[in-house]
Scaffold this motif. Structure first.
Motif, mmCIF file in Angstrom:
data_model
loop_
_atom_site.group_PDB
_atom_site.id
_atom_site.type_symbol
_atom_site.label_atom_id
_atom_site.label_comp_id
_atom_site.label_asym_id
_atom_site.label_seq_id
_atom_site.Cartn_x
_atom_site.Cartn_y
_atom_site.Cartn_z
ATOM 1 N N ARG A 130 -13.030 84.208 63.612
ATOM 2 C CA ARG A 130 -12.967 82.772 63.335
ATOM 3 C C ARG A 130 -13.920 82.008 64.258
ATOM 4 N NH1 ARG A 130 -9.552 78.765 61.219
ATOM 5 N NH2 ARG A 130 -8.108 80.347 60.430
ATOM 6 N N ALA A 131 -13.887 82.337 65.535
ATOM 7 C CA ALA A 131 -14.734 81.622 66.499
ATOM 8 C C ALA A 131 -16.211 81.823 66.167
ATOM 9 C CB ALA A 131 -14.420 82.102 67.913
ATOM 10 N N VAL A 132 -16.583 83.052 65.833
ATOM 11 C CA VAL A 132 -17.992 83.351 65.526
ATOM 12 C C VAL A 132 -18.451 82.594 64.285
ATOM 13 C CG1 VAL A 132 -19.573 85.173 64.764
ATOM 14 C CG2 VAL A 132 -17.969 85.618 66.650
ATOM 15 N N GLU A 134 -17.040 79.961 62.732
ATOM 16 C CA GLU A 134 -16.947 78.501 62.805
ATOM 17 C C GLU A 134 -18.075 77.926 63.650
ATOM 18 O OE1 GLU A 134 -12.848 77.447 63.719
ATOM 19 O OE2 GLU A 134 -12.214 78.016 61.683
ATOM 20 N N LYS A 135 -18.501 78.669 64.653
ATOM 21 C CA LYS A 135 -19.653 78.226 65.440
ATOM 22 C C LYS A 135 -20.931 78.298 64.599
ATOM 23 C CE LYS A 135 -22.227 78.898 69.703
ATOM 24 N NZ LYS A 135 -22.618 79.846 70.749
ATOM 25 N N ALA A 136 -21.079 79.387 63.856
ATOM 26 C CA ALA A 136 -22.315 79.596 63.076
ATOM 27 C C ALA A 136 -22.457 78.565 61.957
ATOM 28 C CB ALA A 136 -22.335 81.010 62.507
ATOM 29 N N GLY A 138 -20.415 75.645 61.541
ATOM 30 C CA GLY A 138 -20.021 74.281 61.853
ATOM 31 C C GLY A 138 -18.894 73.739 60.998
ATOM 32 N N THR A 140 -14.545 74.771 59.683
ATOM 33 C CA THR A 140 -13.423 75.694 59.856
ATOM 34 C C THR A 140 -13.442 76.728 58.720
ATOM 35 O OG1 THR A 140 -11.886 74.442 58.488
ATOM 36 C CG2 THR A 140 -12.022 73.826 60.828
#
Lengths: 231, 231
Positions: A130-132, A134-136, A138, A140
């Motif tokens: 999820r973190a990877v 959502e960062k990529a 922008g 959720t």
């Protein structure tokens, strides 16, 4: 015996698009191999490779990461097995195909599949993924999932040159499949395993080609079951 | 002596992207040829080919239209001259490159160039071209021209897989240029001739490759002058 380290979900799914490129390349070469699942968040398990991403192969004294580098290694190390590229020109042009898949196809499709992948994973891996993502992107995972129809349409549009090519020849590699075909099938195999709805329209030329790809090597890629969590 | 029929403006410009693919293929093969300009609207001049589009070549008893078909003909008819494809795998993958250029690159770039092309033509040809482009894109030439910065940005984005590939190898065909390079240079050559501003950013890897392409065959493609009408 070659060992392939690849993403593996707790339930057993082998869903990585990049790993499927390597699996098909190994089958094409007729090489014996075993696969070793690695959790998304478990960087310690692959520290031996000197970097942090799968797929990785261990082939005797060689440890090679990155699906493209692995394909080049297999072609060089096993020159008498069926060629993945069909010579230097084919290798050079396959690198372009690889770039199309990595830079246009996967980014178009990934938002449609990300939440589905997270649902297949245990809590720790799901949080990491999820973190990877959502960062990529922008957004959720839930926002990506809500917009999945638009993502799938963009993916279909990005496939248009492949579609036109397959109206003229049976495989991207010509009369027989080559590494470029394995690259291009990899997002579709990923979607087949994790995405709840078909990503191709029913009458798409690419769908018939993908079925031929699933048939190869006694249905090797088809044997990986679809695991989508619906809803 | 092969005769190449291609679009030619009244002022002498030979601006067709598709014809440049054929010109470079003929140079690559080292074949003698002369070019014959055809006005956009003059379908009678090419009726001998049984269809309505240039480029066309007449090679002895053979009349072949469509730049891709011409390349395949040259490869088959002149097997002892330098290969355009580097074998069957290279040919099959070059067809994919051709489809990327036709279906992604040219449609992205064309609205940015259309008004400039019309300005190079005489009134009859300009009116013909205007009707074709305005029907295809659903906008007036002036509207396309006003939006040319957005078109150029979309074109640059569509070049991303080529950009990534050229960071790893000198040419799309590998260590030396091949037909795939001529296909990919063709929109850039078109823009160089007709577009008033550079379509690539100054530090783009693709720009250095394009300069190498312009250098080939004693600067053959560079010899065609830029003709953009500014403003």
């Amino acid at each position: 015996m070659i060992i392939l380290y690849e993403l593996g979900a707790a339930g057993g799914a082998r869903y990585s698009a990049f790993s499927w490129r390597t699996r098909m390349a190994l089958m094409h070469k007729g090489l014996a191999f075993e696969t070793h699942p690695v959790r998304v968040a478990d960087k310690a398990a692959i520290a031996f490779s000197g970097q942090g991403k799968v797929p990785i192969i261990r082939d005797g004294a060689h440890v090679i990461s990155d699906s493209w580098n692995i394909a080049e290694h297999l072609e060089t190390a096993y020159p008498d097995a069926p060629s993945l590229f069909g010579g230097p020109s084919g290798l050079a042009l396959s690198r372009f195909v690889n770039a199309v898949a990595d830079r246009q196809l996967m980014p178009a499709l990934a938002p449609a599949c990300a939440l589905s992948v997270a649902r297949m994973l245990d809590a720790g891996d799901a949080a990491y993924l999820r973190a990877v993502f959502e960062k990529a992107f922008g957004r959720t995972l839930e926002e990506m999932h809500a917009g999945r129809e638009a993502s799938v349409k963009a993916f279909r549009r990005a496939l248009d040159p492949l579609r036109a090519t397959l109206r003229r020849q049976a495989f991207l590699g010509g009369a027989a499949p080559a590494y470029a075909d394995y690259v291009m099938m990899s997002p579709l195999q990923w979607a087949r395993i994790v995405h709840a709805e078909p990503v191709l329209e029913a009458d798409d030329t690419i769908g018939a080609w993908f079925e031929r790809m699933l048939d190869l090597f006694q249905g090797y890629a088809r044997a990986e079951p679809a695991r989508a969590v619906h809803g």
